[in-house]
Design a protein around this motif. Structure first.
Motif, PDB file in Angstrom:
ATOM      1  N   THR A   1      48.283  43.779  43.098  1.00  0.00           N
ATOM      2  CA  THR A   1      47.954  42.365  43.283  1.00  0.00           C
ATOM      3  C   THR A   1      48.451  41.916  44.649  1.00  0.00           C
ATOM      4  O   THR A   1      49.457  42.419  45.161  1.00  0.00           O
ATOM      5  N   TYR A   2      47.758  40.934  45.203  1.00  0.00           N
ATOM      6  CA  TYR A   2      48.017  40.526  46.575  1.00  0.00           C
ATOM      7  C   TYR A   2      48.104  39.007  46.705  1.00  0.00           C
ATOM      8  O   TYR A   2      47.621  38.257  45.850  1.00  0.00           O
ATOM      9  N   ILE A   3      48.688  38.592  47.831  1.00  0.00           N
ATOM     10  CA  ILE A   3      48.794  37.183  48.203  1.00  0.00           C
ATOM     11  C   ILE A   3      48.040  37.001  49.512  1.00  0.00           C
ATOM     12  O   ILE A   3      48.204  37.799  50.440  1.00  0.00           O
ATOM     13  N   LEU A   4      47.221  35.964  49.575  1.00  0.00           N
ATOM     14  CA  LEU A   4      46.486  35.644  50.807  1.00  0.00           C
ATOM     15  C   LEU A   4      47.022  34.348  51.391  1.00  0.00           C
ATOM     16  O   LEU A   4      47.132  33.330  50.695  1.00  0.00           O
ATOM     17  N   VAL A   5      47.355  34.388  52.670  1.00  0.00           N
ATOM     18  CA  VAL A   5      47.852  33.204  53.379  1.00  0.00           C
ATOM     19  C   VAL A   5      46.973  32.965  54.603  1.00  0.00           C
ATOM     20  O   VAL A   5      46.687  33.892  55.358  1.00  0.00           O
ATOM     21  N   MET A   6      46.561  31.717  54.793  1.00  0.00           N
ATOM     22  CA  MET A   6      45.850  31.315  56.013  1.00  0.00           C
ATOM     23  C   MET A   6      46.613  30.157  56.643  1.00  0.00           C
ATOM     24  O   MET A   6      46.880  29.155  55.978  1.00  0.00           O
ATOM     25  N   VAL A   7      46.969  30.306  57.911  1.00  0.00           N
ATOM     26  CA  VAL A   7      47.752  29.276  58.589  1.00  0.00           C
ATOM     27  C   VAL A   7      47.240  29.048  60.011  1.00  0.00           C
ATOM     28  O   VAL A   7      46.574  29.891  60.604  1.00  0.00           O
ATOM     29  N   ASP A   8      47.602  27.880  60.531  1.00  0.00           N
ATOM     30  CA  ASP A   8      47.387  27.551  61.940  1.00  0.00           C
ATOM     31  C   ASP A   8      48.764  27.421  62.578  1.00  0.00           C
ATOM     32  O   ASP A   8      49.500  26.473  62.285  1.00  0.00           O
ATOM     33  N   PRO A   9      49.136  28.363  63.462  1.00  0.00           N
ATOM     34  CA  PRO A   9      50.439  28.276  64.121  1.00  0.00           C
ATOM     35  C   PRO A   9      50.447  27.338  65.326  1.00  0.00           C
ATOM     36  O   PRO A   9      51.483  27.190  65.980  1.00  0.00           O
ATOM     37  N   ASP A  10      49.288  26.733  65.612  1.00  0.00           N
ATOM     38  CA  ASP A  10      49.141  25.933  66.828  1.00  0.00           C
ATOM     39  C   ASP A  10      48.942  24.446  66.533  1.00  0.00           C
ATOM     40  O   ASP A  10      48.236  23.749  67.252  1.00  0.00           O
ATOM     41  N   ALA A  11      49.551  23.963  65.457  1.00  0.00           N
ATOM     42  CA  ALA A  11      49.418  22.555  65.106  1.00  0.00           C
ATOM     43  C   ALA A  11      50.556  21.744  65.731  1.00  0.00           C
ATOM     44  O   ALA A  11      51.724  22.112  65.573  1.00  0.00           O
TER      45      ALA A  11
ATOM     46  N   GLN B   1      45.069  32.180  61.386  1.00  0.00           N
ATOM     47  CA  GLN B   1      45.588  33.487  61.015  1.00  0.00           C
ATOM     48  C   GLN B   1      45.512  33.722  59.511  1.00  0.00           C
ATOM     49  O   GLN B   1      45.763  32.813  58.717  1.00  0.00           O
ATOM     50  N   PHE B   2      45.165  34.953  59.164  1.00  0.00           N
ATOM     51  CA  PHE B   2      45.071  35.373  57.763  1.00  0.00           C
ATOM     52  C   PHE B   2      46.025  36.546  57.556  1.00  0.00           C
ATOM     53  O   PHE B   2      46.004  37.513  58.317  1.00  0.00           O
ATOM     54  N   PHE B   3      46.832  36.460  56.490  1.00  0.00           N
ATOM     55  CA  PHE B   3      47.764  37.536  56.155  1.00  0.00           C
ATOM     56  C   PHE B   3      47.615  37.893  54.681  1.00  0.00           C
ATOM     57  O   PHE B   3      47.459  37.000  53.828  1.00  0.00           O
ATOM     58  N   VAL B   4      47.692  39.166  54.390  1.00  0.00           N
ATOM     59  CA  VAL B   4      47.655  39.647  53.006  1.00  0.00           C
ATOM     60  C   VAL B   4      48.964  40.384  52.729  1.00  0.00           C
ATOM     61  O   VAL B   4      49.332  41.303  53.468  1.00  0.00           O
ATOM     62  N   TYR B   5      49.655  39.956  51.661  1.00  0.00           N
ATOM     63  CA  TYR B   5      50.922  40.569  51.271  1.00  0.00           C
ATOM     64  C   TYR B   5      50.798  41.187  49.889  1.00  0.00           C
ATOM     65  O   TYR B   5      50.074  40.680  49.024  1.00  0.00           O
TER      66      TYR B   5
END
Length: 223
Positions: A89-99, A151-155
């Protein structure tokens, strides 16, 4: 005309066509550009598909066909991790580091999407089905803030029960992503990628090269 002269003439004509085509390609606003090498380091095995654009991972959203406006209203993209393990099982994160801007990211990280309990078999196919802790919020960079990285990260979740604190649920901005990851002992991402876009009202030629907010300079073309 002898064969040697004909070959020379043909070579010159071919060279002229390539130069003209190259100039047209350089000025083509629909030609998708790859990210700079420093930004491409995030691109590790994850694919992100939006309507009309295809896989936009590691690219700049083109300044044509209203794509930079359309992406602000499109539904969540298809996110695929071909290397996902079935049974995991995985976790998906989408963020904007430039806000609100890359030059002054005082609201880093802006949390755009957070989904847990995604089955590996689904993630491999691009089906993001799980517990949505933060519903998808489309990219909407403010005017005159330059280019933003999304940015998209999968953990790997490894059976952990993931949740947001009440104070984290109150706002999406200024999210302490590193603290969140440490709280659940999440290691390095299994896969990641990012794309860049800016407010559709801003002309790329008006963006000053300030704090990394300007348009990428290296123009490797993607088809």
């Amino acid at each position: 005309m002898g064969w040697t002269m004909r070959l020379v003439t043909a070579a010159l004509l071919l060279g002229l066509v390539m130069v003209i085509t190259g100039d047209e390609d350089e000025n083509n606003p629909c030609a998708q550009e790859a990210l700079l090498d420093e930004d491409a380091l995030v691109c590790q095995g994850l694919e992100v598909f939006y309507p009309e654009l295809g896989n936009i991972g590691c690219k700049v959203v083109p300044d044509c066909n209203n794509y930079r406006q359309k992406i602000t209203s499109w539904r969540e993209p298809i996110v695929k991790f071909p290397g996902a393990v079935e049974g995991a099982t995985y976790i998906l994160v989408m963020v904007d580091p430039d806000a609100p801007s890359r030059a002054e990211p005082t609201q880093k990280f802006w949390r755009h999407w957070l989904v847990t309990d995604i089955e590996g078999a689904d993630l491999k196919k691009g089906k993001i089905q799980g517990q949505e802790l933060s519903a998808y919020q489309a990219p909407s960079p403010p005017p005159h803030s330059g280019f933003h990285r999304y940015q998209f990260f999968v953990y790997l979740q490894e059976g952990k029960v993931i949740s947001l604190l009440p104070k984290e649920n109150k706002t999406r901005g200024s999210w302490k992503m590193d603290i969140f990851l440490n709280r659940f002992h999440l290691g390095e991402p299994e896969a990641s990628t990012q794309f860049m876009t800016q407010n559709y009202q801003d002309s790329p030629t008006l963006q000053a090269p300030r704090g990394g907010a300007s348009k990428p300079k290296h123009k490797t073309r993607w088809r």
